[in-house]
Design an enzyme around this catalytic site. Structure first.
Site, short mmCIF file in Angstrom:
data_model
loop_
_atom_site.label_atom_id
_atom_site.label_comp_id
_atom_site.label_asym_id
_atom_site.label_seq_id
_atom_site.Cartn_x
_atom_site.Cartn_y
_atom_site.Cartn_z
N HIS A 153 -6.49 -9.25 -2.81
CA HIS A 153 -4.98 -8.79 -1.85
C HIS A 153 -4.08 -8.00 -2.85
O HIS A 153 -2.93 -8.46 -2.71
CB HIS A 153 -4.75 -10.04 -1.68
CG HIS A 153 -5.09 -10.70 -0.74
ND1 HIS A 153 -6.09 -10.81 -0.51
CD2 HIS A 153 -6.73 -11.79 -1.54
CE1 HIS A 153 -7.26 -11.51 0.91
NE2 HIS A 153 -7.22 -12.49 -0.26
N SER A 274 11.40 15.48 -11.28
CA SER A 274 11.98 16.19 -9.59
C SER A 274 12.88 16.32 -9.77
O SER A 274 13.84 16.97 -11.41
CB SER A 274 12.96 14.57 -9.54
OG SER A 274 13.80 14.56 -8.52
N LYS A 280 12.17 11.09 -13.46
CA LYS A 280 10.74 11.13 -12.96
C LYS A 280 10.03 11.45 -12.76
O LYS A 280 10.04 12.99 -13.89
CB LYS A 280 11.82 11.59 -11.38
CG LYS A 280 12.15 10.78 -10.60
CD LYS A 280 11.55 9.58 -9.95
CE LYS A 280 11.53 10.37 -8.66
NZ LYS A 280 10.56 8.84 -7.98
N GLU A 287 -1.44 11.97 -5.74
CA GLU A 287 -0.98 11.70 -4.07
C GLU A 287 -1.67 12.61 -3.88
O GLU A 287 -2.50 12.43 -2.56
CB GLU A 287 0.52 11.83 -4.09
CG GLU A 287 1.27 10.67 -5.22
CD GLU A 287 2.31 10.36 -4.94
OE1 GLU A 287 3.19 9.62 -4.59
OE2 GLU A 287 2.75 11.70 -6.19
#
Ligand code: ARG
Length: 457
Positions: A153, A274, A280, A287
């Site tokens: 979980h 970024s 970043k 992704e």
């Protein structure tokens, strides 16, 4: 090519909707190979003369050289790669080119070309997956004893080793490879010679063409053969399942690379920055692998919908079989390469992982197991006692093994100082030495098995 019975040519719309050359030009190598096998057989069987067979073969080699050098001129009037090849052949060698299509139809031709393409795609993916497995096994060997929290979980559950976690993906990829191998074996029968749908009256030799193209033999039923796209669906299914595994691995990296986790520093080469936030470093490759899995599954469902209502034998709907397979294959091959780089080049922050494993009471099960073992207490009761200890530790903001013995004894008098040995994360993983468990020795044994299977020594 088929204008004999027509008074008018097709409309512009007909030409456009009919043309598959914009995508099936990717089949040119397979189309040439299948045509060469076919004409060699026609020559051997005396269906065309040896001289004509030779002229056609040499012509096909010239067309292939042109494809290789300059790509395919896309003429929608020629519909597809098969007509494009034959038309160029006729330009190069004259009317004898018209003998190539004896005892053949585009229906068995396209099934053959496409099978050859899918077979190569399987081999390419398999090689990529082998490289990914090697990367996983190498990192797993390095990190056979690196402790991290194991989750259920996504809540800290029990300590595991990073090596064990990575080897879980090795197993998933092994299943993907076995699925591909299984598909390859099942599909490896030659469609060539099934002709349009019913077979042919010419004395062809299907064994000969099958052998020339690396098939294990000819297919058994001409109607089935020209309308069968199971091999493409099997490939898409295997690709989809594989992409799910890659997507789950990508997701783990995304979570692990986030600042609150900090378990991994991804390679700069597989990250982006970024334009506004200078600090970043984004896991875009991971992704996109996660995103691509959705598209690959879309390709599978797309082709299933294409096929679901088709009567025997060939229908033009089936021309739509290629784009989803080509798209899924491209996405999968890239995803495999990206994940291989990510696994091989990531810098795992093992201190941070260990720290995280020590938080979250990951060894609570070990306390319960100790009570069962040393105190002969039924597991359910041990679970209850341990729950009280976790509650106390949580209230004090300390780890389980930081609770004073006196406090533990107050919870249950049967606890003694030996318990602390069981409560460390090292002891916890070392204890789990059942076959396939997370104990470092088990992980090393599985890594050794894998290395042998991959021929890595
Ligand atoms: N371009 C077609 C396809 O990809 C080739 C087969 C055409 N057959 C036919 N009967 N029109 O499916």
């Amino acid at each position: 090519m088929w204008g004999g019975r027509f008074a008018e040519g097709p409309s512009a719309i007909m030409r456009e909707i009919n043309a598959s050359i914009p995508f099936d030009k990717a089949l040119w190598r397979q189309d040439i190979a299948a045509s060469k096998a076919h004409v060699a057989m026609l020559g051997a069987q005396g269906i065309v003369t040896a001289a004509d067979a030779q002229t056609i073969t040499e012509g096909l080699d010239k067309v292939a050289a042109e494809y290789e050098a300059g790509g395919v001129p896309e003429n929608w009037d020629l519909e597809d790669i098969h007509m494009t090849t034959e038309s160029r052949l006729a330009e190069l060698i004259g009317p004898v080119a018209g003998r190539l299509h004896t005892a053949r139809s585009r229906n068995d031709q396209v099934a053959t070309d496409f099978k050859l393409w899918v077979r190569e795609a399987i081999d390419e993916v398999d090689a990529g997956l082998e490289a990914l497995q090697k990367a996983l096994v190498a990192q797993a060997g390095t990190h056979a004893a690196s402790i991290m929290p194991g989750f259920t979980h996504l809540q800290t559950a029990q300590p595991v080793t990073l090596g064990h976690h990575l080897m879980a993906y090795y197993e998933m990829i092994a299943r993907d490879r076995s699925r591909l191998a299984d598909n390859r074996e099942r599909m490896n029968r030659s469609p060539l010679g099934s002709a349009a749908l019913a077979g042919t009256g010419f004395p062809i030799d299907r064994e000969m063409t099958a052998k020339a193209l690396g098939f294990d033999g000819p297919t058994a039923n001409s109607l089935d053969t020209v309308s069968d796209r199971d091999f493409a669906l099997d490939y898409l299914m295997a690709a989809s399942q594989c992409s799910l595994h890659l997507s789950r691995l990508a997701e783990e990296f995304i979570i692990w690379a986030s600042q609150p986790f900090g378990f991994v520093r991804m390679a700069d080469s597989l990250s982006t920055g970024s334009s506004i936030m200078p600090q970043k470093k984004n896991p875009d490759a991971a992704e996109l692998v996660r995103g691509h899995a959705g598209r690959i599954a879309g390709c599978l469902t797309g082709l299933m919908m294409t096929m679901k209502g088709l009567p025997l034998a060939y229908s033009k709907d089936m021309q739509d079989d290629k784009p989803p397979v080509f798209e899924a294959h491209g996405l999968l091959a890239l995803s495999i390469a990206a994940m291989t780089g990510m696994v091989a080049e990531s810098d795992f922050k093992t201190d941070r992982m260990r720290q995280a494993a020590e938080m979250g009471f990951a060894t609570a099960t070990d306390l319960a197991d100790w009570l069962v073992r040393e105190g002969d207490i039924p597991f359910r009761e041990a679970h209850h006692i341990t729950g009280a200890a976790v509650k106390l530790a949580e209230a004090r903001g300390v780890a389980l093994d930081q609770l004073p013995l006196a406090d533990l004894k107050e919870i249950d008098s049967r606890i003694d100082e030996r318990v602390f040995k069981a409560l460390s994360v090292e002891a916890s993983v070392a204890a789990r030495k059942s076959h396939g468990g997370t104990a470092p020795d088990q992980v090393r044994a599985r890594v050794a098995d894998a290395r042998a299977a991959l021929g890595m020594e």
